[in-house]
Design a protein around this motif. Structure first.
Motif, PDB file in Angstrom:
ATOM      1  N   ASN A 138      -5.993  -1.346  -2.704  1.00  0.00           N
ATOM      2  CA  ASN A 138      -6.159  -2.002  -1.418  1.00  0.00           C
ATOM      3  C   ASN A 138      -7.553  -2.622  -1.302  1.00  0.00           C
ATOM      4  O   ASN A 138      -7.700  -3.758  -0.833  1.00  0.00           O
ATOM      5  CB  ASN A 138      -5.939  -0.999  -0.279  1.00  0.00           C
ATOM      6  CG  ASN A 138      -6.011  -1.648   1.083  1.00  0.00           C
ATOM      7  OD1 ASN A 138      -5.332  -2.636   1.352  1.00  0.00           O
ATOM      8  ND2 ASN A 138      -6.844  -1.093   1.960  1.00  0.00           N
ATOM      9  N   LYS A 185      -2.206  -3.048   3.121  1.00  0.00           N
ATOM     10  CA  LYS A 185      -1.704  -2.198   4.207  1.00  0.00           C
ATOM     11  C   LYS A 185      -0.952  -3.015   5.259  1.00  0.00           C
ATOM     12  O   LYS A 185      -0.206  -2.445   6.057  1.00  0.00           O
ATOM     13  CB  LYS A 185      -2.864  -1.462   4.877  1.00  0.00           C
ATOM     14  CG  LYS A 185      -3.456  -0.335   4.040  1.00  0.00           C
ATOM     15  CD  LYS A 185      -4.489   0.433   4.850  1.00  0.00           C
ATOM     16  CE  LYS A 185      -5.040   1.626   4.051  1.00  0.00           C
ATOM     17  NZ  LYS A 185      -6.022   2.400   4.844  1.00  0.00           N
ATOM     18  N   TYR A 187       0.836  -1.200   0.000  1.00  0.00           N
ATOM     19  CA  TYR A 187       0.000   0.000   0.000  1.00  0.00           C
ATOM     20  C   TYR A 187       0.875   1.257   0.000  1.00  0.00           C
ATOM     21  O   TYR A 187       0.639   2.184  -0.776  1.00  0.00           O
ATOM     22  CB  TYR A 187      -0.916   0.002   1.217  1.00  0.00           C
ATOM     23  CG  TYR A 187      -1.760   1.249   1.347  1.00  0.00           C
ATOM     24  CD1 TYR A 187      -2.996   1.347   0.706  1.00  0.00           C
ATOM     25  CD2 TYR A 187      -1.318   2.344   2.101  1.00  0.00           C
ATOM     26  CE1 TYR A 187      -3.771   2.498   0.818  1.00  0.00           C
ATOM     27  CE2 TYR A 187      -2.079   3.487   2.216  1.00  0.00           C
ATOM     28  CZ  TYR A 187      -3.312   3.562   1.579  1.00  0.00           C
ATOM     29  OH  TYR A 187      -4.066   4.710   1.679  1.00  0.00           O
TER      30      TYR A 187
END
Length: 203
Positions: free
Chosen positions: A165, A176, A149
Motif C-alpha cells: 500500500n 485501500k 489491500y
C-alpha cells in the motif's frame, strides 16, 4: 474429367435429396456435435449457441480530452485483460481451497503458488505502464468487490499489505480505496464493456 464432375454433381443432388427427407438431425464439425434443420427452401441450417457478446451504443464525449482518455483506457484495458481474468480466477480458487485448511497449510500453499506465478507472470507484469497497472488493479477490485489491500492482506497478512500500500502510493495507487464507481467516468465506461468471468465455470 467430365465423368468425375457429373458424378460429384449427382452425389451432391442425392445427398441434398436425402437431407430433405429428414427435417432435422445432427452433424459433427471439428469434434463438436450440432443439431440442424432443413428449411422450406432445402437449405441446411446448423443450430449452435453463441458465446457471450457485449453490445454497446455509440459513445458520446463532452470533450476531446475525455475521448482520448477513453481510447487510452480501452487500449490498455484490453492489453491487461488476460492477466485480470487469470488473477480473478486465482483469487477465487485460492479462497475456495484455503477456506477450510489450517493457517500453516494455507501459508505453504500460497508460497508455492506465488513461486509458480512469479515464474509465469513476473516478466510481463514488470513491463506494464503506470496506467496499465492501475487498470489491472481496478479490474480485479471491481470484479471481486474488494480493495486490493484487503485481497493482499487475506493472502499474505497485514504487514505485506501495508508494504504494498505504501509502495503503491508512490505510483498513485491507493490500495485501500478499492474501485469507486463514478470517480472516473471513463474508467467506468471501459470496465462496463469487459467481462472477467468469460469462459470460467460458474458455481
Amino acid at each position: 474429367m467430365k465423368y468425375v464432375f457429373t458424378l460429384l454433381l449427382f452425389l451432391f443432388v442425392l445427398a441434398r435429396g436425402i437431407a430433405q427427407e429428414s427435417d432435422k438431425g445432427k452433424v459433427t464439425i471439428k469434434g463438436q456435435t450440432y443439431d440442424y434443420i432443413i428449411d422450406a427452401a432445402g437449405d441446411t441450417l446448423i443450430m449452435a449457441g453463441l458465446g457471450e457478446v457485449s453490445i454497446t451504443s455509440l459513445r458520446s464525449f463532452e470533450s476531446e480530452e475525455d475521448y482520448k482518455k477513453y481510447r487510452k483506457y480501452r487500449r490498455y484495458a484490453y492489453s491487461v485483460y488476460p492477466y485480470a481474468v487469470e488473477a480473478v480466477r486465482i483469487f477465487k480458487e485460492v479462497d475456495a481451497i484455503t477456506n477450510d485448511i489450517k493457517k500453516g497449510q494455507k501459508r505453504k500453499y500460497i508460497k508455492t503458488l506465488q513461486e509458480d506465478l512469479e515464474e509465469k507472470f513476473e516478466a510481463p507484469l514488470k513491463k506494464l505502464t503506470r496506467t496499465q497497472g492501475m487498470l489491472l488493479i481496478k479490474m480485479i477490485e471491481r470484479e471481486l468487490d474488494t480493495p486490493m489491500y484487503d485481497l493482499v492482506k487475506g493472502l499474505r497478512g497485514g504487514w505485506t499489505a501495508t508494504y504494498w500500500n505504501v509502495l503503491g502510493g508512490f505510483y498513485g495507487h491507493h490500495l485501500k480505496e478499492g474501485y469507486i464507481r463514478g470517480k472516473d467516468p471513463m474508467l467506468d465506461i471501459v470496465l462496463d464493456d469487459l467481462n472477467l468471468t468469460y469462459g470460467q465455470k460458474k458455481p
